[in-house]
Write an enzyme that holds these catalytic residues in place. Structure first.
Site, PDB file in Angstrom:
ATOM      1  N   HIS A 292       1.021  -1.318   0.157  1.00 49.05           N
ATOM      2  CA  HIS A 292      -0.267   0.000   0.102  1.00 49.05           C
ATOM      3  C   HIS A 292       0.878   1.796   0.085  1.00 49.05           C
ATOM      4  CE1 HIS A 292      -3.166   3.673   0.902  1.00 49.05           C
ATOM      5  NE2 HIS A 292      -2.042   3.233   2.485  1.00 49.05           N
TER       6      HIS A 292
ATOM      7  N   HIS B  46       3.408   7.200   5.215  1.00 48.65           N
ATOM      8  CA  HIS B  46       1.888   7.997   6.491  1.00 48.65           C
ATOM      9  C   HIS B  46       1.839   6.937   7.157  1.00 48.65           C
ATOM     10  CE1 HIS B  46       0.014   5.625   3.232  1.00 48.65           C
ATOM     11  NE2 HIS B  46      -0.722   6.352   4.021  1.00 48.65           N
TER      12      HIS B  46
ATOM     13  N   GLU C 299       1.145   5.182  12.507  1.00 45.52           N
ATOM     14  CA  GLU C 299      -0.260   5.287  13.048  1.00 45.52           C
ATOM     15  C   GLU C 299      -0.490   3.897  13.355  1.00 45.52           C
ATOM     16  OE1 GLU C 299      -3.411   6.859  13.525  1.00 45.52           O
ATOM     17  OE2 GLU C 299      -4.505   5.065  14.037  1.00 45.52           O
ATOM     18  N   ASP C 300       0.019   3.298  12.696  1.00 52.88           N
ATOM     19  CA  ASP C 300       0.653   1.702  12.643  1.00 52.88           C
ATOM     20  C   ASP C 300       1.249   0.804  12.902  1.00 52.88           C
ATOM     21  OD1 ASP C 300      -1.937   2.193  11.566  1.00 52.88           O
ATOM     22  OD2 ASP C 300      -1.806   2.100   9.289  1.00 52.88           O
TER      23      ASP C 300
ATOM     24  N   ASP D 122      -3.566   8.167  -0.991  1.00 52.47           N
ATOM     25  CA  ASP D 122      -3.531   7.676  -0.033  1.00 52.47           C
ATOM     26  C   ASP D 122      -4.920   6.758   0.022  1.00 52.47           C
ATOM     27  OD1 ASP D 122      -3.720   5.528   2.464  1.00 52.47           O
ATOM     28  OD2 ASP D 122      -4.484   7.370   3.807  1.00 52.47           O
TER      29      ASP D 122
ATOM     30  N   ASP E  10     -20.585  15.333 -25.245  1.00 49.51           N
ATOM     31  CA  ASP E  10     -18.923  14.893 -24.968  1.00 49.51           C
ATOM     32  C   ASP E  10     -19.147  13.888 -24.141  1.00 49.51           C
ATOM     33  OD1 ASP E  10     -20.632  15.660 -22.949  1.00 49.51           O
ATOM     34  OD2 ASP E  10     -18.957  16.981 -21.387  1.00 49.51           O
TER      35      ASP E  10
END
Ligand code: MN
Length: 505
Positions: A50, A74, A78-79, A140, A261
């Site tokens: 990811h 990123h 957090e993880d 993300d 269009d």
């Protein structure tokens, strides 16, 4: 979609990088891989996939190595067990600041109507600190959307709806059409399942013979341009995004024949005079449809979009939209803000491109590294600051949401003070709105203004790119009439205040 990208391959997406850039990217790559080693995605693949996919999307947007590093890292705060201090020691203040920004954004979850505005607010606050945080978050989210099929069904709709209502409009507002379109089209499938199928069927029934026909049409155009000695150009055609088509179909009773269009031919040239020349050539071969010739070069859309559009009859029963623009305009249309803050942008000739003044405010949103502290006052667009302030003042959340929607998602114009400072205001703002935006005292004594050097009255509507100099007079003062033409809440509030105060006297 959830595949690992080798470091060398990731590097190949980054146009310009120094030896130091490569080193820090390598470091971030390895660091992210090691830190997330034990984790897997819902698809069962390593979590790291990811991160390199997000970094790849950032690289495709031509973002700087620093931003790409932050993209790789990123989810570290957090993880994993990595702390902010560790990250700062390894990668410095700037990258850490960006990662922290994305982490904070990640804490917002969309839990139906009540929490909706809370999400919006947090988004704005984060955005007001640094636009790069928002761009990383969009990338993300894009990768998460590309892999949404692996997420449990009950979560899918919530995430897709949040994407459709918050992230896709943000990407549009920033002019990043490429991401906006993909976010919309993936979400569309989950949020409006039946409508999605219906639109897809309609398009399929049309598309096959259309594509063949378009190739022939493009061949003809190429021949004509060559006859006129125009040889340095590119052509392609774009397929309208399904969600944007759906919105248009709703207005047209789902009669796809009325939408011209669905497929549009694009001709990309070297400079603006050539664009007009080509428009002339096209119109001399094919009859244009009245009322559908649009000059977005002379009059760009509010989000900066530039192009000439015309719809022509091909003479063989078809009607087709042709878009004529420079190669640079095409780049801007796809990448928007990202194309303006990207790293060391160069032209074909290798010259550095100076950004246009109308985009300086975007650059101002990127704070210099040494200035980053929690309470710093960055040079951010005023309207973003206003939104943050709104949050504190406003008790009525319904109204807050409406105002924010109008101010943020509605169209904005960018106008200048004589010194070159940029103000952005809601579409159709007037001289008086401009004056109150500078200072209430100036607003209270506005007599008129010079727009691009010409004297105009106070109720004149401002246009994108106008240079506005307010003319005040000591005995000039607000009247009730002003309330009829001002557009901003700020001006209305100030005028009412003045009237209340002075009518009591
Ligand atoms: Mn993530």
């Amino acid at each position: 979609m959830d595949k690992r990208i080798e470091f060398k391959e990731l590097l190949s997406f980054i146009n310009e990088k120094s030896k130091e850039d490569t080193e820090i990217l390598q470091k971030a790559y390895s660091f992210a891989e090691k830190s997330h080693k034990e984790q897997t995605r819902k698809s069962g693949e390593p979590y790291f996939n990811h991160l390199c996919q997000t970094a790849k999307i950032l690289a495709e947007l031509n973002m700087s190595p620093v931003t790409i590093c932050a993209g790789l890292l990123h989810d570290v705060l957090e993880d994993t067990d990595i702390t902010k201090e560790q990250l700062e020691k390894e990668f410095g203040v700037e990258i850490t600041f960006l990662v922290e920004g994305v982490t904070k954004l990640g804490h917002l979850k969309y839990h139906g109507e009540n929490r909706y505005n809370e999400s919006l607010r947090k988004l704005f606050i984060a955005m007001s600190k640094d636009i790069r945080v928002l761009i990383i978050k969009l990338c993300d989210r894009l990768h998460n959307m590309r892999t949404l099929e692996f997420v449990p069904k009950e979560k899918q709709t919530r995430i897709a709806r949040e994407t459709l209502e918050i992230y896709a409009p943000l990407a549009y507002r920033l002019g990043i059409r490429k991401i906006n379109r993909e976010l919309e089209d993936i979400s569309f499938k989950y949020v409006y399942e039946n409508e999605y199928k219906k639109v897809l069927e309609l398009v399929k029934s049309q598309r096959e013979d259309q594509e063949q026909f378009l190739e022939k049409f493009i061949r003809n155009i190429k021949k004509e341009l060559a006859k006129n000695n125009i040889v340095n150009f590119e052509t392609d055609y774009r397929v309208k995004g399904l969600y944007s088509l759906y919105k248009k179909l709703k207005r047209q009773n789902f009669e796809i024949e009325k939408i011209y269009d669905v497929l549009a031919v694009r001709i990309m040239l070297v400079d603006i005079p050539e664009c007009y020349k080509v428009l002339g050539i096209i119109h001399s071969i094919f009859k244009p449809m009245p009322g559908r010739i649009k000059d977005y070069i002379a009059f760009p859309k509010a989000n900066g979009y530039k192009s000439l559009h015309t719809t022509v009859f091909t003479g063989e029963g078809q009607i087709v939209e042709v878009q004529i623009k420079t190669k640079e305009m095409q780049l801007e249309a796809e990448y928007g803000i990202a194309s303006h803050i990207s790293y060391k942008k160069t032209t074909n000739e290798g010259q550095k491109v100076k950004s246009k003044p109308e985009f300086d405010w975007i650059k101002k949103m990127i704070p210099k590294t040494e200035k980053i502290t929690d309470d710093k006052k960055t040079d951010i667009p005023k309207w973003v600051k206003e939104l943050v302030k709104y949050e504190k003042d406003e008790n009525n959340t319904e109204k807050y949401l409406d105002d924010v929607k109008n101010d943020f998602f509605g169209e904005r114009i960018f106008v200048f003070t004589p010194k070159g400072d940029v103000l952005d205001l809601p579409f159709q703002s007037t001289v008086v709105d401009f004056a109150y935006n500078i200072h209430s005292d100036i607003g209270d004594h506005t007599f008129g203004a010079k727009i691009n050097g010409k004297f105009v009255s106070i109720d004149t509507t401002l246009l994108n790119g106008d240079i506005v100099e307010i003319v005040t007079k000591p005995n000039s003062k607000p009247t009730r009439k002003w309330l009829n033409f001002v557009k901003t809440t700020l001006a209305k509030r100030n005028i009412k205040n003045w009237l209340d105060k002075n009518q009591k006297d």
